[in-house]
Design a protein around this motif. Structure first.
Motif, PDB file in Angstrom:
ATOM      1  N   LEU A  20       0.853  -1.183   0.000  1.00  0.00           N
ATOM      2  CA  LEU A  20       0.000   0.000   0.000  1.00  0.00           C
ATOM      3  C   LEU A  20       0.887   1.230   0.000  1.00  0.00           C
ATOM      4  O   LEU A  20       1.707   1.403   0.898  1.00  0.00           O
ATOM      5  N   LEU A  87      -9.137   3.681   2.757  1.00  0.00           N
ATOM      6  CA  LEU A  87      -8.027   2.741   2.643  1.00  0.00           C
ATOM      7  C   LEU A  87      -8.547   1.308   2.723  1.00  0.00           C
ATOM      8  O   LEU A  87      -8.069   0.430   1.999  1.00  0.00           O
ATOM      9  N   LYS A  90      -9.947   0.442  -0.654  1.00  0.00           N
ATOM     10  CA  LYS A  90      -8.863   0.207  -1.609  1.00  0.00           C
ATOM     11  C   LYS A  90      -8.267  -1.173  -1.381  1.00  0.00           C
ATOM     12  O   LYS A  90      -8.039  -1.938  -2.331  1.00  0.00           O
TER      13      LYS A  90
END
Length: 96
Positions: A20, A87, A90
């Motif tokens: 990430l 997040l 994602k």
């Protein structure tokens, strides 16, 4: 460290093909332990993170196997999210 955590780290590395770039995430898997995901990719660990996703071992294994979508697991209460929801979404897209 449990066999489940070892297998999950391996599976996540294959699914994500990287890490990430914009934060840190932690998967807490029942009594098995935790997995950290950051710019270096997934690894066993339990440190503070921007988002923490918590599920029991059965749910986590179903997500890793592709039997349940992370968003569906969240909507049905099988996966809880604490922190940066963007997040988490994602990450769900990367592994789901």
């Amino acid at each position: 460290m449990s066999d489940l955590i070892d297998a999950a780290v391996s599976t996540l590395k294959q699914k994500m093909q990287g890490g990430l770039d914009d934060g840190t995430a932690k998967f807490v898997i029942g009594d098995e332990g935790a997995i950290m995901v950051d710019a270096n990719g997934p690894r066993a660990g339990d440190e503070p993170a921007d988002v923490t996703l918590t599920a029991d071992a059965e749910t986590f294994q179903a997500i890793m196997a592709g039997d349940i979508n992370p968003a569906a697991a969240f909507m049905t209460g099988k996966l809880s999210v604490d922190g940066d929801m963007g997040l988490a979404m994602k990450l769900g897209g990367l592994i789901g």
